[in-house]
Design a protein around this motif. Sequence first.
Motif, PDB file in Angstrom:
ATOM      1  N   HIS A 362       1.060  -1.127   0.244  1.00 46.74           N
ATOM      2  CA  HIS A 362      -0.162   0.207   0.195  1.00 46.74           C
ATOM      3  C   HIS A 362       0.734   1.273   0.189  1.00 46.74           C
ATOM      4  CE1 HIS A 362       0.821   1.263   4.203  1.00 46.74           C
ATOM      5  NE2 HIS A 362       0.672   0.080   4.689  1.00 46.74           N
ATOM      6  N   GLU A 366       0.370   5.401  -2.086  1.00 48.66           N
ATOM      7  CA  GLU A 366       0.135   6.474  -1.246  1.00 48.66           C
ATOM      8  C   GLU A 366       1.209   7.528  -1.505  1.00 48.66           C
ATOM      9  OE1 GLU A 366      -1.883   3.744   2.390  1.00 48.66           O
ATOM     10  OE2 GLU A 366      -0.037   4.864   2.623  1.00 48.66           O
ATOM     11  N   GLU A 388      -4.181   8.580  -3.007  1.00 47.28           N
ATOM     12  CA  GLU A 388      -4.093   6.960  -3.280  1.00 47.28           C
ATOM     13  C   GLU A 388      -4.526   6.801  -4.569  1.00 47.28           C
ATOM     14  OE1 GLU A 388      -6.751   4.691  -3.439  1.00 47.28           O
ATOM     15  OE2 GLU A 388      -8.506   6.290  -3.469  1.00 47.28           O
ATOM     16  N   SER A 404      -7.092  11.532  -1.243  1.00 47.18           N
ATOM     17  CA  SER A 404      -7.501  10.534  -0.116  1.00 47.18           C
ATOM     18  C   SER A 404      -7.775  11.258   1.201  1.00 47.18           C
ATOM     19  CB  SER A 404      -6.124   9.663   0.183  1.00 47.18           C
ATOM     20  OG  SER A 404      -6.459   8.843   1.384  1.00 47.18           O
ATOM     21  N   ILE A 409      -2.187   8.781   5.604  1.00 43.98           N
ATOM     22  CA  ILE A 409      -1.153   8.944   4.543  1.00 43.98           C
ATOM     23  C   ILE A 409      -0.325  10.252   5.324  1.00 43.98           C
ATOM     24  CG2 ILE A 409      -0.376   9.926   2.173  1.00 43.98           C
ATOM     25  CD1 ILE A 409      -2.929   8.342   1.268  1.00 43.98           C
TER      26      ILE A 409
END
Length: 437
Positions: A362, A366, A388, A404, A409
Amino acid sequence: MKLPKAKFTAAGDMLIQRNISTEYEGFKEVRDYICKGDARFFNFESIIYKDGIYGGQFNGGSYHNSDPKTLDIAKAYGFNMLNFANNHTFDWSYGGLLSTLEALKKTDFVHAGVGMNLDEAAAPAYLDTHNARVALISMASSIAGPSAMVGRQSRRIIGRPGVNALRTRRYMEVTQEQLDVLNEIANVSGINAERDISRAEGYVALKENNTSVELGGHIEFHLGETTKYHVELVEKDMKRLEQAIYEAKAQADYILVSIHGHELSGKTKETPADFLIEFAHRCIDMGAHAVLGHGPHLLRPLEIYKNRPIFYSLGDFMLHNESVTFAPEDMYEKYGLTSDDPLCEIYRKRSRNYTVGLLTDHRMMEAVIPYFEMEDGELTHLELMPIELGFGEPRYRLGNPRFSKDHGIIERYAEMSAPYGTKITVREDGIGVVELK
C-alpha cells in the motif's frame, strides 16, 4: 531586487502505461489542486514508444512504453514541467530516448536532464509564468547503466545522447585484519590477474598505494579504522550542477532541482541515502529554491532546509506497473519464458503469483502533491494533498490518483519527516499543513 511571489505544485512518478479516461471519479479534484501552482512538475517514468525501436540491453525493471497521447493526459492534469531523466530513459535504448524528445518537442512541456549531448542535458530549462520565471535542472543518480550517461561533444565529434547523471564513488572501509584476508583471497584466486595485466599495459590507472584491495574491479576495499560502506558524490558532476544553478540565477526568479534516486540508507526504502541528503543540501546552498526527489515509488521524508523545501521522494502519482503490453525477448528470457508465452506470465512469475511487488504494498500507492508558495526566495506556505492509487483494485484498473480523505497518509508522512525537524498537521479537510518557522 525582490523576487516576485510564485506558486508551485509537484508530483512524483507518473508511471503511465494506459490511455486512461480523464473523466474518472476523482480526476477533477486532483487536477484542480495541481492547477493551483504556476509551475506544475512531475516525473515521467516512461518513454514515448514508436514502431521500429529496439529494447535496450538494460532497463529500469520493466520496458516501459507509452503512447504519445499520455502526454496529453499529463497536460489534462495541468502539468507544465517534467523530468524524464531516470532509470527508464534507456528502456528502449537511444531510439526510445530520441522518440520521447521528439514527442516533447510537439508539446509545451518544459523539461530538463536528457539531451543530445552533455551541455544540453545539464542546462536549465525555463518556464515563464504570469508571476515569475522558473528554471528546472534535472539529474539522476539511478540510471539503467553507465551507457545511459550523456556524453560531452569534443572539438570534432558530436556528443552522445543520454541522461545528466549524478555519479557516486563507492568503496568499503575495512580493518587491517580484513584487508589481509582480502589480499590473500585476491592472490590465491587470481581474480585480479586480468586487471593487473591491463594496469601494466596502461589501460587501468596505477594504484596510488598498497592500502587498498580490488576484487575483480567491482569494488575497492580501503584500510580504515572500522568496517563501513562509503558512497561519495562525484565532484565533477556536482561542479556541473553548480554551473547550471549559477546560470539559472542569471535567467530566472526561482530554481527547481529534480533528482531521481532510488538509493537508500540502512535497510528501509523510506530512508534516503546519505549522499542524496548531501546533494539536496548542497543544491540549496548553491541557490536552488526547492529539491524535488522521486524514484523509490514511495514517500520519503520532507525537510525544510534554510526555509526551502526538500522532498526526498514524492511517491507515485500514477502506477501502471503491470499494464505493459509488450516487451523484448530479453525480458521473457529473464523469467524462463519466451515471447510465445502471454506477457502477463512475466508479471505473474516476477510477483510470485501476485504476492510480492509494488502493487502488493500500500505504501507504493500513497503519495502527496505539495502546493507551496514562495516570495522573495523564501517559503511562505506549504501544504500537502494526500493521494491514493486504488490499492486492492484489479491490476488493469488501479494506479490512478485520487484525493485520499484517510488522514493516515499525512500522519505517516509526518512521522517519517519529524526526525528532519519537520512538523506536519492535518486540517479538517484532510490536507496536510507544514509548520514554517
